[in-house]
Design a protein around this motif. Sequence first.
Motif, mmCIF file in Angstrom:
data_model
loop_
_atom_site.group_PDB
_atom_site.id
_atom_site.type_symbol
_atom_site.label_atom_id
_atom_site.label_comp_id
_atom_site.label_asym_id
_atom_site.label_seq_id
_atom_site.Cartn_x
_atom_site.Cartn_y
_atom_site.Cartn_z
ATOM 1 N N ASP A 2 82.080 111.366 61.599
ATOM 2 C CA ASP A 2 81.407 110.152 62.048
ATOM 3 C C ASP A 2 80.305 109.705 61.083
ATOM 4 O O ASP A 2 79.947 108.531 61.045
ATOM 5 C CB ASP A 2 80.824 110.354 63.449
ATOM 6 N N GLN A 3 79.775 110.644 60.308
ATOM 7 C CA GLN A 3 78.733 110.290 59.347
ATOM 8 C C GLN A 3 79.291 109.692 58.049
ATOM 9 O O GLN A 3 78.556 109.071 57.293
ATOM 10 C CB GLN A 3 77.884 111.520 58.993
ATOM 11 N N VAL A 4 80.587 109.897 57.801
ATOM 12 C CA VAL A 4 81.136 109.476 56.499
ATOM 13 C C VAL A 4 82.310 108.505 56.608
ATOM 14 O O VAL A 4 82.732 107.940 55.601
ATOM 15 C CB VAL A 4 81.582 110.704 55.666
ATOM 16 N N LEU A 8 84.367 104.398 49.105
ATOM 17 C CA LEU A 8 84.243 105.098 47.832
ATOM 18 C C LEU A 8 85.388 104.682 46.910
ATOM 19 O O LEU A 8 86.465 104.308 47.387
ATOM 20 C CB LEU A 8 84.264 106.614 48.063
ATOM 21 N N PRO A 9 85.187 104.764 45.605
ATOM 22 C CA PRO A 9 86.209 104.302 44.654
ATOM 23 C C PRO A 9 87.314 105.320 44.418
ATOM 24 O O PRO A 9 87.947 105.321 43.360
ATOM 25 C CB PRO A 9 85.390 104.054 43.380
ATOM 26 N N THR A 64 75.704 107.519 52.656
ATOM 27 C CA THR A 64 75.826 106.239 51.969
ATOM 28 C C THR A 64 76.556 106.475 50.648
ATOM 29 O O THR A 64 76.801 107.627 50.247
ATOM 30 C CB THR A 64 74.451 105.613 51.675
ATOM 31 N N GLU A 65 76.861 105.377 49.962
ATOM 32 C CA GLU A 65 77.524 105.492 48.668
ATOM 33 C C GLU A 65 76.631 106.200 47.648
ATOM 34 O O GLU A 65 77.111 106.671 46.615
ATOM 35 C CB GLU A 65 77.937 104.110 48.165
ATOM 36 N N PHE A 89 75.417 114.648 48.629
ATOM 37 C CA PHE A 89 74.344 115.556 49.038
ATOM 38 C C PHE A 89 74.435 115.792 50.543
ATOM 39 O O PHE A 89 73.655 115.225 51.323
ATOM 40 C CB PHE A 89 72.974 114.980 48.675
ATOM 41 N N PRO A 90 75.389 116.603 51.008
ATOM 42 C CA PRO A 90 75.569 116.784 52.452
ATOM 43 C C PRO A 90 74.408 117.533 53.084
ATOM 44 O O PRO A 90 73.676 118.263 52.407
ATOM 45 C CB PRO A 90 76.854 117.611 52.534
#
Length: 200
Positions: A25-27, A32-33, A10-11, A16-17
């Motif tokens: 696929d998770q990201v 993100l800015p 999440t944002e 914190f991977p």
Amino acid sequence: MTTPQHQQATEDTWMFPPADGWTFDQVKHLELPFDWELVDGVIVARGQAMFWHNRVRDRLLAALEGARTEPYEVVAEQCVRIDERNTPKPDVILFDPRQLNFFELECVPPEKLALAVEVVSPGSRQDDRVRKPALYAATKVPCYWRVELDRDRKLAVHEYWLNADTRTYIPAPMHPVHHGKLITELPFPVEIDLDALVGF
């Protein structure tokens, strides 16, 4: 602090991977800015590029577009899915679009690439000279160009060909570094006025 292995980033948690790193696929859904790449399962911000870098990238894209032959297509800043934890974004790629669905495509598969091009910025020297070419070579991308601005503010294009046996790049035998003009036969015949790419 780490995130559970199968949880979506999440944002608030992307920095914190999980222990094994994020997968694409998770990201991929993150907003993100900043522009980013996935490097060994870690989200890495891409530095702000200088004006000359973007101008050279865009003009090189146009030159390749004008010279390309079938079946190739050329695009800038498109992620390449080396594996689930590495999705670099070369400055320019030349690829074979056949059997790709552009309406669903997220990253170009590396086996479709004929050429990857990186325009080196002060903050990307190590990546563009070492890490990224190693990734591209390991996945058998046939050609790699590294574009650098020298002290006289002239372009030098370092041309590399894949050694398929060792999966490493070797300098192009007849013209390892191009100044003034880039003339090559691979991945197709092309001649590019390098001074015009950076000229203001």
